[in-house]
Design an enzyme around this catalytic site. Structure first.
Site, PDB file in Angstrom:
ATOM      1  N   SER A 137      52.761  -6.457 -79.097  1.00 24.08           N
ATOM      2  CA  SER A 137      51.867  -6.128 -80.206  1.00 24.08           C
ATOM      3  C   SER A 137      52.114  -7.176 -81.285  1.00 24.08           C
ATOM      4  CB  SER A 137      52.189  -4.728 -80.730  1.00 24.08           C
ATOM      5  OG  SER A 137      51.159  -4.278 -81.566  1.00 24.08           O
ATOM      6  N   GLU A 138      51.066  -7.875 -81.702  1.00 24.59           N
ATOM      7  CA  GLU A 138      51.272  -9.076 -82.515  1.00 24.59           C
ATOM      8  C   GLU A 138      51.857  -8.763 -83.899  1.00 24.59           C
ATOM      9  OE1 GLU A 138      47.341  -9.600 -81.732  1.00 24.59           O
ATOM     10  OE2 GLU A 138      46.556  -9.329 -83.742  1.00 24.59           O
ATOM     11  N   ASN A 139      51.806  -7.498 -84.309  1.00 29.28           N
ATOM     12  CA  ASN A 139      52.405  -7.134 -85.598  1.00 29.28           C
ATOM     13  C   ASN A 139      53.926  -6.962 -85.508  1.00 29.28           C
ATOM     14  OD1 ASN A 139      51.556  -4.862 -84.004  1.00 29.28           O
ATOM     15  ND2 ASN A 139      52.103  -3.536 -85.700  1.00 29.28           N
TER      16      ASN A 139
END
Lengths: 235, 218
Positions: B46-48
């Protein structure tokens, strides 16, 4: 203990020296890990003409969306602003200037800003609108775009725990942009859910060393809003 | 009939190799997670700032500090890790992600993709998509074959602002599966209820039919 304390007693007090037309870096992803107390204080400060650098622009009635409503923001540098109707309206009307930056490029521009690197080459965005007007260069047969670092007059950071020296520990995905934002402000203000004495945090667990933080407050209150509450039963 | 979103996600799940590290975009790509075997050893990024996305939480597990890139509440799997956005994009840009599956508004026969803005109409931003198409080892698109007005989204040349140049390896739509080779689409699978001719009729870009073309197993 340090001779000059970094601990301030309220978000409003911690904003001392903030002025119109300044650049403010703001941590958070969506509404997760945003410095909510500092954003509220910035709204109440009535400062205008601000340039805000933040991955997102909050929602209409929370986060940086609050400062859009009061038209305190002149320019946003963000990667994704799709959750905010006020934003879209002000941008389409030409009231708000926007610099859309790929998310990884934004993270790296902040990291570079805090690390004394003025610019860097990235493959991201080559051949797109993002690269227009920017220097490009080929390394090992691949095209790269020159992107410039970002620094701010102020940086607002939200952490889970912090000590009086400004050492910070983040929690889960609320870390996101906060560590880079912390390094890139002339004056970095951290707000934490739990402020402890120096020596109480395990040095091995510190994510942001206190040198990057000039001021720290214990947040008065946390809403920690959830944008899309999704549960297993729900699906 | 074209494939349903679920059938398309099920087909895409076959592209995910056991033990790989994968970033799934918002929309149909997110559904792919539902069709991965529990013992596949796949780590979803998840890029966050999370490697190892778990299922949606039970009511009691909901945590505002734990969300995915679509800002939905999630959980983590055993062996997961949290990190900053800079580290997250070091993974993405640095070639450490095996596969990404993204939605798109347009893809063209040269492997260009457009999925972040419609000038004068919609501006949401590119989020992490430009980094993902620049850095993931394999880049797949999952989308409907046509837009709401029935126009093909597989074009000779994208006319919306690009997200990335010559970066798409394969396109999976509700009509079929296409490789992109030498400046043309190559149809390798078609929806079982659609003929090859019907798929080609909904493809604006130049498209060759693979001699081994077959129905998508559903």
């Amino acid at each position: 203990m340090a001779s000059v304390s970094k601990v301030y007693h309220s978000a409003a007090e911690a904003l001392k020296g903030i002025d119109h037309n300044m650049t403010v870096l703001v941590g958070g992803f969506g509404l997760c890990g945003i410095p909510e107390n500092l954003i509220l204080a910035l709204r109440d400060s009535k400062m205008k003409g601000l340039t805000c650098v933040s991955n997102n622009a909050g929602v209409d009635d929370w986060g940086l969306g609050l400062l859009l409503q009061t038209k305190q923001i002149k320019k946003m540098i963000s990667s994704y602003v799709g959750e905010n109707a006020t934003f879209e309206k002000q941008y389409m009307n030409g009231e708000l200037e926007v610099e859309l930056t790929p998310q990884g490029t934004l993270a790296e521009r902040l990291r570079a800003g805090g690390a004394g690197i003025p610019a860097f080459f990235t493959p991201t965005g080559y051949g797109t609108l993002v690269a227009e007007g920017k220097e490009t260069r080929v390394f090992n047969g691949r095209n790269y775009v020159l992107e410039q670092a970002i620094t701010g007059d102020f940086a607002f950071v939200k952490a889970w725990k912090g000590d009086a020296f400004g050492n910070l520990i983040y929690r889960k995905t609320a870390r996101n942009f906060n560590p880079m934002v912390a390094t890139a402000g002339k004056i970095t203000i951290a707000e934490v859910e739990e402020l402890v004495e120096v020596g109480e945090l395990d040095p091995d667990q510190v994510h942001t060393p206190g040198v990057f933080v000039q001021r720290i407050i214990q947040g008065a209150h946390y809403q920690k809003r959830i944008e899309h509450k999704t549960t297993r039963n729900h699906n | 009939m074209p494939l349903t979103r679920e059938q398309l996600a099920q087909r895409l799940a076959k592209e995910v190799k056991p033990g790989s590290v994968v970033n799934l975009g918002i929309g149909i790509p997110t559904l792919v997670a539902n069709y991965l075997a529990p013992d596949s050893g796949v780590f979803l990024q998840s890029e966050n700032g999370l490697l190892g996305i778990g299922p949606f939480p039970n009511e009691s597990e909901v945590d505002p500090d734990l969300i995915n890139a679509g800002k939905q509440t999630i959980t983590t799997i055993s062996g997961s890790s949290f990190f900053s956005s800079a580290d997250s994009f070091a993974m993405i840009r640095g070639g450490h992600i095996d596969l990404t599956i993204l939605g798109a508004m347009q893809v063209d026969q040269n492997g260009n993709i457009a999925n972040w803005m419609i000038p004068g109409k919609m501006v949401k931003g590119m989020g992490g998509a430009m980094d993902l198409v620049a850095g993931a080892k394999r880049v797949l698109v999952a989308m409907q074959q046509t837009d709401k007005e029935g126009h093909s989204k597989l074009l000779k040349k994208c006319d919306l602002p690009l997200t990335g140049q010559s970066c798409i390896h394969q396109v999976f739509t509700d009509h079929g599966v296409f490789k992109i080779e030498n400046g043309e689409f190559v149809l390798i699978e078609h929806a079982p209820d659609l003929s090859v001719q019907e798929v080609l009729a909904a493809t604006e870009g130049q498209c060759r039919v693979s001699p081994d073309v077959r129905p998508i197993p559903v």
